[in-house]
Design an enzyme around this catalytic site. Sequence first.
Site, PDB file in Angstrom:
ATOM      1  N   VAL A 180      -4.136   6.405   0.265  1.00 57.05           N
ATOM      2  CA  VAL A 180      -3.830   5.296   0.318  1.00 57.05           C
ATOM      3  C   VAL A 180      -3.946   3.856   0.003  1.00 57.05           C
ATOM      4  O   VAL A 180      -2.774   3.131   0.364  1.00 57.05           O
ATOM      5  CB  VAL A 180      -4.194   5.369   2.252  1.00 57.05           C
ATOM      6  CG1 VAL A 180      -3.170   4.420   2.584  1.00 57.05           C
ATOM      7  CG2 VAL A 180      -4.011   6.487   2.445  1.00 57.05           C
ATOM      8  N   GLU A 181      -5.147   3.023   0.202  1.00 55.98           N
ATOM      9  CA  GLU A 181      -5.711   2.016  -0.168  1.00 55.98           C
ATOM     10  C   GLU A 181      -5.073   1.803  -1.735  1.00 55.98           C
ATOM     11  O   GLU A 181      -4.070   0.512  -1.927  1.00 55.98           O
ATOM     12  CB  GLU A 181      -6.905   1.411  -0.031  1.00 55.98           C
ATOM     13  CG  GLU A 181      -7.219   1.679   1.226  1.00 55.98           C
ATOM     14  CD  GLU A 181      -7.005   0.138   1.897  1.00 55.98           C
ATOM     15  OE1 GLU A 181      -6.056  -0.322   0.891  1.00 55.98           O
ATOM     16  OE2 GLU A 181      -6.637   0.253   3.093  1.00 55.98           O
ATOM     17  N   SER A 182      -5.389   2.308  -2.861  1.00 55.89           N
ATOM     18  CA  SER A 182      -4.975   2.122  -4.181  1.00 55.89           C
ATOM     19  C   SER A 182      -4.075   3.011  -4.837  1.00 55.89           C
ATOM     20  O   SER A 182      -3.660   2.725  -6.235  1.00 55.89           O
ATOM     21  CB  SER A 182      -6.071   1.513  -4.810  1.00 55.89           C
ATOM     22  OG  SER A 182      -6.679   2.777  -4.812  1.00 55.89           O
TER      23      SER A 182
END
Length: 525
Positions: A180-182
């Site tokens: 989700v982050e990167s």
Amino acid sequence: MKKLFVVCALALFGTAFGQGDSTAVTRPADTLKPRPVAARVAGLADVAEVAFSATDSARMRDHELAARYDSLWMGELRQAAERFPEMYEEVRLAALENAPDSIPSFDTEEFKDRLERLNQKTPFNIVYSTSLESVVKTFLTRKRDLMERMLTASQFYFPMFEEALDRHDLPLEIKYLAIVESALNPKARSRVGATGLWQFMYSTGRMYDLDVSSYVDERNDPIESTEAAAQYLKRLHGIFGDWDLALAAYNSGPGNVNKAIRRSGGYTNYWNLRNFLPRETAGYVPAFFAAMYIFEYAAEHGLGFTPAERPYFETDTVWVRATLTFDQIARVTGVDKEEIAMLNPAFKLGIIPKIDGKNYVLRLPRRAIGTFVANEEAVYALAREELKKKENALPQLVEAEDRIRYRVRSGDYLGKIAERYGVGISQIKRWNGLRSNDLRIGQRLTIYPRKPVTTPKAQASGSGAEVAGNTGEGPRVHVVREGDSLWTISRKYPGISIENLREWNGIRGNNLQPGTRLKLCNCSS
């Protein structure tokens, strides 16, 4: 302290396998004495030829199957790297999209049962909601190709994440947060400047000892950033005592979670707080649960990916004792510059610096480390010789503490700002995650100036540059000459704006009289 160690590197980097410290060697590489090589006596012109000869021999000794796997996976990662900016945006936005009304073979009741099974084996509070189902459906339809690419890339990164999470006694499912982050991009950068696999902002990264300078950004280093993320998440869980809230705080900050608790009337359950959190955070935890579900039930949904016959690269590290460029390392070891860059993403300019008080390591395929060590003195000699020829070709180091925060004013454009601070337009865009050249008045920009910024920190309270570090004491007064204007004077003193000059000198109009002494600081004299 970093050590010379031989590792099976997950995601090109990874962690050491085996029992105890059997894979670790505690001596730094510069204590190893390289054997004499012809290049040391034959002159710099022979360095490349000797190095390539040594590399060819090393490659002949390399296990053919292992070398083939390394080559195949390097190709996979290069292909993925070209799509990473797109993939990153797709993952971040997926939780905010509307899912299709229906998709073939998706059974909501079966989905609920699977969520309950996940809930029973994790410390997260996984419950069914229409928003969670919507995100999962989006991943399975519009983002299906993306998920399959993530499944392939995860074979590199997840074992490394799991090792760090286990060391800190954290839930292993947190590895899905990096999706989700990167989108598993170690060089991902958001519009607000969050960077790396775990999307650290500058200030948070500094809290966990991640160095940032004009040469280096350790937020891009998979090993260093994963360790920092594990520490930060552990701290957040210690504050809230709940993993759902810890994830929400990781996304939007503990302050926003505390405000949501107050606004909700004291609830401490994420699902009761969700409507009081920032919009992105409201979709963040469902996106994390959706990624977890997709990866846990990929086979059931027919998601395909490229399985790794051997999901790691064998790499080794060596201390760097002088400033080296990726190009110099490539010429001596025979390793492509692109591969060196992928193995060492923390070095922003293709340069590994040697700075007093700081040591950096170079990571290479294990087959190439012997070549580097054997030719170590020669490569440093090559670097010194090339530096003499180019003199000041390497950029001046600017520590992160010497950055400025610049506020965009009317009439500003990227070229004008870049010229003022002696940097490139592309650098300003990269530092601030800008996708176009458009600026808006009042926008804040992070800049690492090459030209000296002489304005003391206390002077930055007005418009324009807000100096986060001072590179020296500059002149305190400017004597107006014929042809001077507020604009030309401000250009002579980076970090000082027209508004600063007006405020510090009580100027209302634009006319200046030759001989007038203008204060260049918010000072009494």
